[in-house]
Enzyme design. Structure first.
Site, short mmCIF file in Angstrom:
data_model
loop_
_atom_site.label_atom_id
_atom_site.label_comp_id
_atom_site.label_asym_id
_atom_site.label_seq_id
_atom_site.Cartn_x
_atom_site.Cartn_y
_atom_site.Cartn_z
N SER A 425 0.43 -1.56 0.20
CA SER A 425 0.07 -0.23 -0.16
C SER A 425 1.11 0.91 -0.23
O SER A 425 0.18 2.33 -0.52
CB SER A 425 -0.62 0.33 1.09
OG SER A 425 -1.48 -1.29 1.11
N HIS A 446 -2.90 -3.71 -6.50
CA HIS A 446 -3.59 -3.41 -5.24
C HIS A 446 -4.88 -3.75 -4.45
O HIS A 446 -5.60 -2.96 -5.34
CB HIS A 446 -2.94 -1.97 -4.83
CG HIS A 446 -3.24 -1.34 -3.77
ND1 HIS A 446 -3.97 -0.02 -3.48
CD2 HIS A 446 -3.28 -1.71 -2.08
CE1 HIS A 446 -4.17 -0.24 -1.84
NE2 HIS A 446 -3.92 -1.07 -1.24
N GLU A 458 -5.95 -1.70 -7.83
CA GLU A 458 -5.51 -0.54 -8.79
C GLU A 458 -4.33 -1.24 -9.30
O GLU A 458 -3.52 -2.62 -8.16
CB GLU A 458 -4.84 -0.16 -7.40
CG GLU A 458 -5.53 0.94 -7.75
CD GLU A 458 -5.31 2.22 -5.88
OE1 GLU A 458 -5.87 2.94 -6.12
OE2 GLU A 458 -4.62 2.00 -5.42
N ASN A 496 -6.05 5.45 -1.78
CA ASN A 496 -5.44 5.92 0.20
C ASN A 496 -4.66 7.15 -0.23
O ASN A 496 -5.19 8.18 0.57
CB ASN A 496 -4.54 5.01 0.40
CG ASN A 496 -4.69 3.82 0.78
OD1 ASN A 496 -6.46 3.41 0.76
ND2 ASN A 496 -3.76 2.72 -0.01
P1 NAI Z 1 -1.20 -9.05 7.93
O1 NAI Z 1 0.11 -8.85 8.55
O2 NAI Z 1 -2.51 -9.67 8.44
O3 NAI Z 1 -0.35 -10.46 7.63
C1 NAI Z 1 0.95 -10.46 6.70
C2 NAI Z 1 1.32 -12.62 6.48
O4 NAI Z 1 2.45 -11.78 6.21
C3 NAI Z 1 1.32 -12.58 8.04
O5 NAI Z 1 0.46 -14.05 8.33
C4 NAI Z 1 2.82 -13.23 8.19
O6 NAI Z 1 3.30 -14.56 8.49
C5 NAI Z 1 3.24 -13.51 6.39
N1 NAI Z 1 4.62 -12.92 6.55
C6 NAI Z 1 5.58 -12.18 6.84
N2 NAI Z 1 6.69 -12.39 6.22
C7 NAI Z 1 6.78 -13.31 5.50
C8 NAI Z 1 7.58 -14.05 4.45
N3 NAI Z 1 8.92 -13.60 4.80
N4 NAI Z 1 7.35 -14.92 4.36
C9 NAI Z 1 6.06 -15.66 4.39
N5 NAI Z 1 5.11 -14.80 5.08
C10 NAI Z 1 5.09 -13.92 5.35
O7 NAI Z 1 -1.11 -7.97 7.05
P2 NAI Z 1 -2.09 -7.61 5.59
O8 NAI Z 1 -3.02 -6.04 6.30
O9 NAI Z 1 -2.30 -8.82 5.10
O10 NAI Z 1 -0.42 -6.41 4.85
C11 NAI Z 1 -0.66 -7.31 3.92
C12 NAI Z 1 -0.06 -6.20 2.77
O11 NAI Z 1 -1.06 -6.16 1.70
C13 NAI Z 1 1.11 -5.16 3.00
O12 NAI Z 1 1.98 -5.10 2.22
C14 NAI Z 1 -0.29 -4.08 2.87
O13 NAI Z 1 0.75 -3.09 2.64
C15 NAI Z 1 -0.69 -4.12 1.70
N6 NAI Z 1 -2.45 -4.09 2.45
C16 NAI Z 1 -2.89 -3.94 3.17
C17 NAI Z 1 -4.86 -3.26 3.62
C18 NAI Z 1 -4.82 -3.79 4.65
O14 NAI Z 1 -5.88 -3.11 4.66
N7 NAI Z 1 -4.84 -4.66 5.48
C19 NAI Z 1 -4.91 -2.72 2.28
C20 NAI Z 1 -4.05 -3.30 0.87
C21 NAI Z 1 -2.83 -3.37 0.74
#
Ligand code: NAI
Length: 681
Positions: A425, A446, A458, A496
Site C-alpha cells: 500500500s 493493489h 489498482e 488512499n
Molecule cells: P497481515 O499482517 O495481516 O499479514 C501478513 C502476513 O505475512 C502474516 O501472516 C505474516 O506471517 C506473513 N509474512 C510475513 N513475512 C513473511 C515471509 N517472509 N514469508 C511468508 N509470509 C510472511 O498484513 P496485511 O494487512 O494482510 O497486509 C499485507 C500487505 O498488503 C501489506 O503490504 C499491506 O500494505 C498490503 N495491504 C493491506 C491492506 C489492509 O487493509 N490490511 C489493504 C491493501 C494492501
C-alpha cells in the site's frame, strides 16, 4: 423439427413448424449481445403484425446468441435521450408493445438461457409462460434501479402479479438477479430444465401439453391479499426498507417503483408530472444521468485487460494475513489453483477457515462445489508452488527489507515468464523492484480490504514495469471479475491518496469539538457509504497514523486525539475501541444515526460492519457546510492525482474513487460533482 416456413427480419427470425408452433429467435445484427434497441423493438411490432395475419398455434421466443437471452434496453440509446418527452416516448413504446404481446390470443413462451435483464425480462413477463435453462449463466433481473430509473415496460405490473409483491419489490428495489432454480422456486419460471431438453420442454408447455405448475392455495391467497387489501401495508414496508438504505432526495427511483406499483397499477405513464414518482421527476433529476455515467465508467474499467488473454491457472500467494488469505480465496473461487504460503501452517489455517466460510456463502451451501473450491486452495508453508505459478502475489508485512529479500528469492525460483506482483500500500514499487535482477518484472496489484467485497483493484505501474507485465496483471484482475484501475506508482496511488486527507479533515473536525457521530452523519447524508471517522476506526488508528505520515508529508501534524488513542492501544474496531466503542463488529454511537449505505454500492457495502440499523436514533443537528468542508480535501486530492498523471484522466479518477471508496454514486464521482457545483453557482 421441420421448419417449413421461415421469415427473416434484420434482427428477428421466425420459423414455423408443421405442428403450428412458431419459433421466434432474436439475433441482433452486428452485436454479440441482444439488446432491445428502437430498431429491434419496432421490428418486433412488425413480427407481431405478421403473426396476427397468420396466428400460430403457439409462439416460443428465444435467443440465437450464445451470450444469453436479452441483456435489456439499449443503454447507449438511453444515454442519448435529450428530453423528458423523449424518455416518456421510449417508456410508452415499450409499455404498449409488451401489452400487445401479453394480449395475443395464442399461447406464448419465453425460453430463457443466459442473462435475461431489464427490458428482456419485461418481454419474458409479457409471455404467458417462461422456461429457464438450468445453467450458471442464466440470470434474471430488473436492474433498472441501479441506473436510477424504473422498469417501465410492464415489469412493475407483471412481476408483482406473478410472484407476489414482496418478492417482486425486493428484486426491483435491489436490482439483484436470481438464477434458474430460484426463478422456478419464486414462480417466475414455469419450469427449470437442462439445456438438452429445453426445446422439447418449450414445445410441450407452449402447445399446452403440460399445464403451468399451480401454486398452493395458501400461497395464492396470500399473494392475492398482498396485491389487494394489504397493498398499502406491503408498500409502506418496502418504502421503510428502502429508506434504511438510501434517501429519496438522492435516489428517487426505488421510492417511485413502490408508488407506481401501489397507486398506478405498475404503469409509470399514468403518474401525473407533478408527482415525485413521475417519469418527469425521475428523468429530470441528475441521479439517473449520473448513475448511467457510473455504469459507463464501470464498463470502461471492465474494458481494461481485454487486450490480454493471460488466464493464470496457478497463482502463488505469499502472506496469508488479512489480504493474502482473501486474495487467495477469491482466486480459488474463480477456478484458479492457488498455493498459499506463510511462515507456518498455523498462520495459514485461519485464512483457510475464512475461505471455507466465503465459499459456503458464495456456493450457497452446495457442498460439492465448496469442496472443489477448497481443494484448489493449497496451504504451502514451504513455498513450493512459487516454482510452478503463472502469477505470484506478495502480501506480507509492510516492511521494505523483508519484501526485498523475499522477491530476490522468488525471482530465483519462479518460472521466467511468471508475473511477479506486490500488494504493497505504501512502499515505493521502485524500491522493491531493485531487489530483482530484472526490475521490469515487478508490478503492483493493489487490492482493498475486504477483498471479496470491494470491486476495485489498482494495477500499479512502477518506473521500470514492463508493458506486457502490466497488461497481464490487468488481464488477471478481470479474470477474477474485479475492476482494474491502471495507476502510476505514487504515494497512496489514487484511492488512499484521496481518502487520507478526507479522513484527516474529519478528525480535525472532531479535534475542534464536533462529535464523531455528527461528522459521520453529515457525510452519510451526503451519500457516503460510511462516515469518515467510522472508516478510520475500521481501517485501524495505527494504520491511519502510518498512512498519514506518508501521505500528509513532512510538517503535517497528526491530530492529538488520534495519537493519544493509539498510545492507549485504542486502535479502532480491531481493539474494541477507537473514536467509537465497538461491540460485535458494530460501532456504538452516542446520539447519532448510524451510517447508512447509499446507492449503487449499497448492497455491497451494506455487508460491511457498522451499518445503520432501522431503529437508529434521530440524527444530531448537522452544522451547515460540514460535509463540504470534509469533502474538500478529497476533491482537491483527486484533482491533484489527475494533474500529476497518477490516473490517466478525470473520468478514471471518478471511477476509481467510486468503486474504491463507495463515493456517493448518485453524484457521478468527486470531480463530476465538483464540476456540477461550479456549473450551478
Ligand atoms: P497481515 O499482517 O495481516 O499479514 C501478513 C502476513 O505475512 C502474516 O501472516 C505474516 O506471517 C506473513 N509474512 C510475513 N513475512 C513473511 C515471509 N517472509 N514469508 C511468508 N509470509 C510472511 O498484513 P496485511 O494487512 O494482510 O497486509 C499485507 C500487505 O498488503 C501489506 O503490504 C499491506 O500494505 C498490503 N495491504 C493491506 C491492506 C489492509 O487493509 N490490511 C489493504 C491493501 C494492501
Amino acid at each position: 423439427m421441420s421448419a417449413n416456413m421461415q421469415q427473416d427480419w434484420k434482427h428477428w427470425r421466425l420459423r414455423r413448424e408443421d405442428t403450428g408452433l412458431a419459433w421466434l429467435d432474436l439475433d441482433k445484427a452486428d452485436a454479440s449481445t441482444n439488446v432491445l434497441s428502437s430498431e429491434v423493438m419496432s421490428e418486433f411490432a412488425r413480427v407481431l403484425d405478421a403473426l396476427d395475419a397468420a396466428p400460430p398455434k403457439a409462439l416460443v421466443i428465444a435467443s440465437a446468441k450464445p451470450a444469453g437471452f436479452i441483456a435489456g434496453a439499449d443503454i447507449e440509446e438511453f444515454s442519448r435521450l435529450d428530453s423528458v418527452l423523449a424518455a416518456r416516448m421510449l417508456v410508452e413504446r415499450g409499455w404498449l408493445l409488451f401489452k400487445r404481446l401479453a394480449e395475443v390470443r395464442y399461447p406464448t413462451l419465453a425460453l430463457i438461457r443466459g442473462h435475461c435483464m431489464g427490458g428482456g425480462l419485461e418481454l419474458a413477463l409479457a409471455c404467458r409462460h417462461r422456461i429457464v435453462v438450468d445453467e450458471p449463466g442464466t440470470k434474471l433481473a430488473l436492474p433498472e434501479v441501479m441506473l436510477g430509473i424504473v422498469p417501465g415496460w410492464g415489469g412493475m405490473l407483471r412481476l408483482p402479479a406473478l410472484i407476489g409483491p414482496a418478492a417482486a419489490l425486493d428484486l426491483m428495489l435491489t436490482g439483484k438477479s436470481v438464477d434458474a432454480k430460484k426463478a422456478k422456486r419464486l414462480g417466475l419460471a414455469d419450469d427449470c430444465v437442462p439445456a438438452r431438453v429445453m426445446e422439447s420442454a418449450a414445445r410441450i408447455v407452449a402447445l399446452g401439453g403440460k399445464p403451468a405448475g399451480k401454486l398452493p392455495a395458501k400461497e395464492r391467497a396470500t399473494r392475492w391479499a398482498m396485491n389487494g387489501p394489504l397493498r398499502k401495508r406491503v408498500a409502506d414496508k418496502a418504502r421503510a426498507q428502502a429508506a434504511c438504505k438510501v434517501s429519496r432526495a438522492n435516489y428517487p427511483a426505488p421510492f417511485a417503483i413502490v408508488d407506481i406499483w401501489e397507486k398506478y397499477a405498475g404503469n409509470a405513464l399514468d403518474v401525473p408530472a407533478s408527482d415525485p414518482s413521475s417519469l418527469d421527476a425521475i428523468f429530470s433529476s441528475p441521479t439517473a444521468r449520473n448513475l448511467v455515467r457510473v455504469f459507463h465508467l464501470q464498463e470502461r474499467l471492465k474494458a481494461f485487460g481485454k487486450d490480454s488473454d493471460f488466464a493464470p491457472r496457478h497463482v502463488h500467494v505469499v502472506g496469508a494475513g488479512v489480504m493474502g488469505g482473501d486474495i487467495a480465496a477469491v482466486c480459488a473461487l474463480r477456478g484458479m489453483t492457488v498455493t498459499l504460503q506463510d511462515q507456518s501452517v498455523e498462520r495459514i489455517a485461519p485464512a483457510i477457515a475464512r475461505a471455507a466460510k466465503l465459499f459456503e456463502r458464495r456456493h450457497k451451501g452446495d457442498a460439492k462445489q465448496v469442496r472443489f473450491t477448497l481443494d484448489r486452495l493449497i496451504p504451502d508453508p514451504k513455498g513450493e508452488g512459487a516454482a510452478r505459478a503463472d502469477l505470484i502475489i506478495e502480501a506480507i508485512f509492510e516492511n521494505l527489507d523483508v519484501k526485498r529479500s523475499l522477491f530476490a528469492e522468488l525471482e530465483a525460483r519462479a518460472r521466467p515468464d511468471a508475473v511477479l506482483a506486490t500488494n504493497t500500500s505504501s512502499l515505493r514499487l521502485e524500491d522493491i523492484a531493485t531487489a530483482l535482477k530484472d526490475p521490469s518484472r515487478l508490478v503492483g496489484i493493489h487490492f482493498f480490504n475486504p477483498v471479496p467485497m470491494l470491486p476495485l483493484v489498482e494495477v500499479v505501474q512502477g518506473e521500470a514495469t514492463d508493458a506486457e507485465v502490466l497488461r497481464r496483471a490487468t488481464g488477471f484482475v478481470r479474470r477474477i471479475d474485479k475492476l482494474p484501475l491502471p495507476v502510476q506508482s505514487a504515494p497512496g496511488f489514487l484511492v488512499n491518496a484521496v481518502l487520507g486527507p478526507y479522513m484527516l479533515e474529519a478528525l480535525r473536525c472532531v479535534e475542534e469539538g464536533i462529535a464523531p457521530e455528527t461528522v459521520d452523519a453529515a457525510l452519510v447524508e451526503f451519500g457516503m457509504p460510511m462516515g469518515p471517522v467510522e472508516l478510520v476506526d475500521t481501517v485501524g488508528l495505527d494504520i491511519a497514523v502510518a498512512a498519514g505520515k506518508v501521505l500528509a508529508g513532512e510538517g503535517a501534524e497528526p491530530p492529538a486525539r488520534l495519537l493519544k488513542l493509539v498510545a492507549e492501544g485504542k486502535l479502532g474496531r480491531k481493539s474494541g475501541e477507537g473514536y467509537y466503542r465497538w461491540v460485535e463488529g458494530k460501532a456504538l454511537k452516542g446520539a447519532g444515526k448510524e451510517a447508512a449505505p447509499e446507492g449503487l454500492l449499497a448492497r455491497l457495502l451494506s455487508q460491511l460492519p457498522g451499518r445503520r440499523s432501522p431503529d437508529a436514533r434521530p440524527p444530531p443537528p448537522i452544522p451547515p457546510g460540514l460535509a463540504e468542508r470534509v469533502l474538500a480535501p478529497l476533491l482537491a486530492a483527486t484533482q491533484r492525482c489527475v494533474a500529476q498523471g497518477v490516473v490517466a484522466d478525470a473520468d478514471l479518477a471518478d471511477a476509481g474513487v467510486i468503486f474504491g471508496t463507495g463515493f456517493a454514486p448518485h453524484t457521478g464521482g468527486p470531480l463530476h460533482h465538483a464540476g456540477s457545483l461550479v456549473r450551478h453557482t
